[in-house]
Design an enzyme around this catalytic site. Structure first.
Site, short mmCIF file in Angstrom:
data_model
loop_
_atom_site.label_atom_id
_atom_site.label_comp_id
_atom_site.label_asym_id
_atom_site.label_seq_id
_atom_site.Cartn_x
_atom_site.Cartn_y
_atom_site.Cartn_z
N ASN A 9 8.76 -29.19 3.08
CA ASN A 9 9.79 -30.13 2.63
C ASN A 9 9.06 -31.33 2.05
OD1 ASN A 9 11.85 -31.95 2.27
ND2 ASN A 9 12.20 -32.32 4.47
N LYS A 27 10.23 -33.82 0.61
CA LYS A 27 11.03 -35.06 0.63
C LYS A 27 10.94 -35.72 -0.74
CE LYS A 27 9.95 -35.50 5.48
NZ LYS A 27 10.40 -36.15 6.69
N HIS A 45 19.48 -31.67 6.88
CA HIS A 45 18.26 -32.33 7.35
C HIS A 45 18.66 -33.64 8.05
CE1 HIS A 45 14.43 -34.43 7.43
NE2 HIS A 45 13.86 -33.24 7.29
N GLU A 93 17.48 -36.51 8.01
CA GLU A 93 17.49 -37.72 7.16
C GLU A 93 18.79 -37.80 6.38
OE1 GLU A 93 13.67 -37.08 5.28
OE2 GLU A 93 12.69 -37.49 7.19
N GLU A 99 14.59 -29.24 14.45
CA GLU A 99 13.73 -30.37 14.13
C GLU A 99 14.14 -31.57 14.98
OE1 GLU A 99 11.85 -30.07 10.01
OE2 GLU A 99 13.78 -31.04 9.75
N GLY A 132 7.89 -36.87 11.17
CA GLY A 132 7.11 -37.93 10.52
C GLY A 132 6.50 -38.93 11.49
N SER A 162 6.26 -32.85 12.68
CA SER A 162 4.82 -33.12 12.78
C SER A 162 3.99 -31.86 13.01
CB SER A 162 4.55 -34.18 13.86
OG SER A 162 5.16 -35.41 13.49
C1 PEP Z 1 10.69 -32.66 7.91
O1 PEP Z 1 10.93 -33.65 7.25
O2 PEP Z 1 11.44 -31.67 7.82
C2 PEP Z 1 9.50 -32.66 8.77
C3 PEP Z 1 9.38 -31.72 9.66
O3 PEP Z 1 8.61 -33.68 8.56
P1 PEP Z 1 7.14 -33.85 9.26
O4 PEP Z 1 6.49 -32.50 9.25
O5 PEP Z 1 6.45 -34.84 8.40
O6 PEP Z 1 7.40 -34.32 10.64
#
Ligand code: PEP
Length: 250
Positions: free
Chosen positions: A9, A11, A95, A97, A167, A173, A212
């Site tokens: 992803n 972003k 997601h 966000e 997630e 992040g 992460s």
């Molecule tokens: C994400 O935004 O879906 C995600 C898992 O981000 P990160 O791997 O940076 O935590």
């Protein structure tokens, strides 16, 4: 049996120049016969570039959001049919966000999933709890509500052509990954929700972990019986890291 999927992803990152190098490295790194699936979900303006550079490779591409509507006066929206036109296989829906910053609730996420599937896309539906919710001990209730909205609204059969991504919001992040055992526990809950409605889907529904994920922690996460791959944010922008995660799944 389920094959693993590692999806990036991006972003709101990238540029034509940066993407050229990243996509070229992924294409070269995977070769043609990949044992696990690999995909990148890129910003809308770069879908045509992804199509041009990845066509005929083992790397699939997709988007990070989709409209619930098929067409019409929806300024700024992008339909599922438009994504198919650009060769997308996958699209993220729900997601965290988008849930947090664009007020997307679970019924809207279910409608987006339906719109995506109607156009032949494979939605990756994201669910996950915040840190406050985990500390209150309501993780299972939160993810059950989020997934339940899809199952109640559309039927469990949608998961024949959809992927679930767990997630935890507190892990996205932040550099804080859920332990393999924490992730496995939630994946068990999610799989059970599907299986309760259709036991035949026990072995087929794919559940990714996201939060992460890095080359250094991927292997132990993928060793868990109900973790079928990863949704990768930050580390998907670094081809070495992303390919190492994909290799860990393979
Ligand atoms: C994400 O935004 O879906 C995600 C898992 O981000 P990160 O791997 O940076 O935590």
């Amino acid at each position: 049996m389920r094959s693993k999927l590692v999806a990036g992803n991006w972003k709101m990152h990238g540029s034509l120049t940066e993407n050229e190098a990243l996509l070229g490295a992924l294409r070269g790194g995977l070769g043609s016969a990949a044992p696990s699936e690999c995909a990148v979900c890129v910003p809308f303006p770069y879908l045509a570039q992804a199509q041009r550079l990845l066509q005929g490779s083992a790397v699939a591409w997709g988007a990070q959001d989709v409209s619930e509507h098929a067409k019409g006066a929806y300024t700024g929206e992008v339909s599922a049919a438009m994504l198919r036109d650009l060769g997308c296989r996958y699209v993220l829906v729900g997601h965290s966000e988008r849930r947090a910053m664009h007020a997307e609730d679970s019924p809207l996420v279910a409608r987006k999933l339906r719109a995506a599937q109607s156009a032949g896309l494979v939605p990756i539906v994201c669910v996950g709890e915040t840190l406050a919710e985990r500390e209150r001990g309501v993780t299972d209730a939160i993810v059950s509500e989020q997934l339940g909205a899809v199952i109640d609204g559309l039927g469990v059969g949608v998961f024949a052509q959809a992927v679930i991504a767990y997630e935890p919001v507190w892990a996205i992040g932040t550099g804080k990954t859920a332990t393999p055992e924490q992730a496995q526990a939630v994946h068990t809950t999610l799989r059970r929700l599907v299986v309760q409605r259709d036991p035949g889907m026990a072995d087929s529904v794919r559940i990714l972990y996201g939060g992460s994920v890095k080359a250094s922690n991927a292997k132990e996460l993928f060793a868990m019986p109900d973790i079928d791959g990863a949704l990768v944010g930050g580390a998907s922008l670094d081809p070495k890291e992303f390919l190492a995660i994909w290799r860990a799944a393979s």
